[in-house]
Design a protein around this motif. Structure first.
Motif, PDB file in Angstrom:
ATOM      1  N   TYR A  76     -16.743 -17.682  41.007  1.00  0.00           N
ATOM      2  CA  TYR A  76     -17.496 -17.969  39.792  1.00  0.00           C
ATOM      3  C   TYR A  76     -18.254 -19.280  39.984  1.00  0.00           C
ATOM      4  O   TYR A  76     -17.648 -20.351  40.055  1.00  0.00           O
ATOM      5  CB  TYR A  76     -16.568 -18.074  38.576  1.00  0.00           C
TER       6      TYR A  76
ATOM      7  N   PRO B 239      -6.980  -8.080  35.870  1.00  0.00           N
ATOM      8  CA  PRO B 239      -8.310  -7.840  35.298  1.00  0.00           C
ATOM      9  C   PRO B 239      -9.373  -8.531  36.144  1.00  0.00           C
ATOM     10  O   PRO B 239      -9.056  -9.427  36.924  1.00  0.00           O
ATOM     11  CB  PRO B 239      -8.204  -8.473  33.903  1.00  0.00           C
TER      12      PRO B 239
ATOM     13  N   LEU C 288     -13.918 -12.519  35.798  1.00  0.00           N
ATOM     14  CA  LEU C 288     -14.621 -13.019  34.617  1.00  0.00           C
ATOM     15  C   LEU C 288     -13.788 -12.824  33.356  1.00  0.00           C
ATOM     16  O   LEU C 288     -13.724 -13.697  32.496  1.00  0.00           O
ATOM     17  CB  LEU C 288     -15.970 -12.297  34.484  1.00  0.00           C
ATOM     18  N   GLN C 289     -13.134 -11.671  33.292  1.00  0.00           N
ATOM     19  CA  GLN C 289     -12.273 -11.393  32.131  1.00  0.00           C
ATOM     20  C   GLN C 289     -11.086 -12.346  32.122  1.00  0.00           C
ATOM     21  O   GLN C 289     -10.668 -12.841  31.085  1.00  0.00           O
ATOM     22  CB  GLN C 289     -11.800  -9.946  32.206  1.00  0.00           C
ATOM     23  N   HIS C 290     -10.535 -12.599  33.301  1.00  0.00           N
ATOM     24  CA  HIS C 290      -9.398 -13.516  33.400  1.00  0.00           C
ATOM     25  C   HIS C 290      -9.801 -14.931  32.955  1.00  0.00           C
ATOM     26  O   HIS C 290      -9.057 -15.598  32.238  1.00  0.00           O
ATOM     27  CB  HIS C 290      -8.885 -13.553  34.830  1.00  0.00           C
TER      28      HIS C 290
ATOM     29  N   GLY D 171     -12.180 -15.776  30.924  1.00  0.00           N
ATOM     30  CA  GLY D 171     -12.379 -15.744  29.474  1.00  0.00           C
ATOM     31  C   GLY D 171     -13.193 -16.921  28.973  1.00  0.00           C
ATOM     32  O   GLY D 171     -14.213 -17.290  29.559  1.00  0.00           O
ATOM     33  N   ASN D 172     -12.694 -17.539  27.916  1.00  0.00           N
ATOM     34  CA  ASN D 172     -13.439 -18.639  27.290  1.00  0.00           C
ATOM     35  C   ASN D 172     -13.496 -19.887  28.154  1.00  0.00           C
ATOM     36  O   ASN D 172     -14.276 -20.799  27.873  1.00  0.00           O
ATOM     37  CB  ASN D 172     -12.818 -18.996  25.932  1.00  0.00           C
TER      38      ASN D 172
ATOM     39  N   THR E 250     -14.854 -20.103  30.846  1.00  0.00           N
ATOM     40  CA  THR E 250     -16.192 -20.180  31.460  1.00  0.00           C
ATOM     41  C   THR E 250     -17.120 -21.047  30.619  1.00  0.00           C
ATOM     42  O   THR E 250     -18.009 -21.687  31.156  1.00  0.00           O
ATOM     43  CB  THR E 250     -16.817 -18.781  31.617  1.00  0.00           C
TER      44      THR E 250
END
Ligand code: FES
Length: 257
Positions: A157, A170, A173-175, A177-178, A180
């Protein structure tokens, strides 16, 4: 029962008493057993490090083709390498033959790794390509099944490289989460992903290497990385010099010029 008495009682509770560990963490204190109990450590390795995404490296640590560095996923040592095409890979630093470490340097530049035990050679994608005395291994031996083990998933990322051993984890990006949002804000504030470089100040102890202090308390896993903006014209030498001023920009960012 006071908190202290309760915690003392918990300290002598059976190590696998599920749910009891939560009480070891009070609002104002953490019992030292959290840091010393082998069963808690084992659960931590299984339920966290083997189950979810783990940060391995920043891409600026391996900027050139064939650069590599060692990292850890829990107790497993991992080689993070950039191949000659610039693609980042991660694979186990454990020979697929008898388990010896194929790389003994913490970082460097190498197109391949040779196991010191029986001389098997692996490229910097983790693929086996050389076996001395191959005919001695017998007719059933299949070298294509003997590449270095890879994590189940590898992701990056904005230059931050993560991997997980769990194929059912998961997507990265899902892991994240916020998280990011905060990463993005910090990265944008410093001029974007290309403008960041790990300067140094990076200290990590593999979880298996536990340091013991004077009261018998073992300290685990201390990752700490310092990233700072790259100034125009920086090369590796100037970046090393800047380690003494880790957060100071030597030059303006592009939008400040
Ligand atoms: S253990 Fe690596 S070649 Fe045998």
């Amino acid at each position: 029962m006071t908190n202290i008495a309760k915690i003392s009682a918990l300290a002598s509770a059976p190590p696998d008493t599920s749910g009891v560990w939560d009480d070891l963490v009070q609002q104002d204190r953490v019992h030292r057993r959290v840091y010393t109990d082998d069963s808690i450590f084992a659960r931590e390795m299984d339920n966290i490090f083997a189950a979810t995404w783990v940060y391995l490296a920043h891409e600026s640590e391996i900027p050139e083709p064939n650069d590599f560095k060692l990292s850890w996923i829990g107790l497993r040592e991992v080689i993070v390498a950039r191949d000659e095409d610039g693609v980042v890979h991660a694979f186990s630093n454990r020979c697929s033959h008898r388990g010896a470490s194929v790389c003994r340097e913490h970082h460097g530049n190498a197109a391949d790794f040779t196991c010191p035990y029986h001389g098997w050679r692996f490229d910097n994608r983790g693929q086996l390509f050389g076996i001395p005395g191959k005919s001695a291994y017998g007719p059933k031996f299949k070298s294509r099944d003997m590449n270095l083990a890879r994590p189940a998933q590898l992701g990056s990322y904005k230059g931050f490289v993560f991997a997980t051993l769990n194929p059912d984890a998961p997507p990265l990006l899902q892991h994240l989460g916020n998280a990011t949002r905060y990463l993005d804000a910090w990265i944008d504030h410093n001029g974007g992903p290309e403008n960041l470089c790990l300067l140094g100040g990076c200290t990590s102890f593999p979880p298996g290497l536990q340091l013991e202090d004077g009261v018998g308390q073992r300290w685990r896993w201390l990752p700490c990385a310092v990233l700072a903006p790259v100034a125009a014209g920086d090369d590796q030498r100037s970046l090393r010099r800047r380690r003494h001023g880790l957060f100071r920009r030597r030059g303006p960012l592009q939008d400040e010029q």
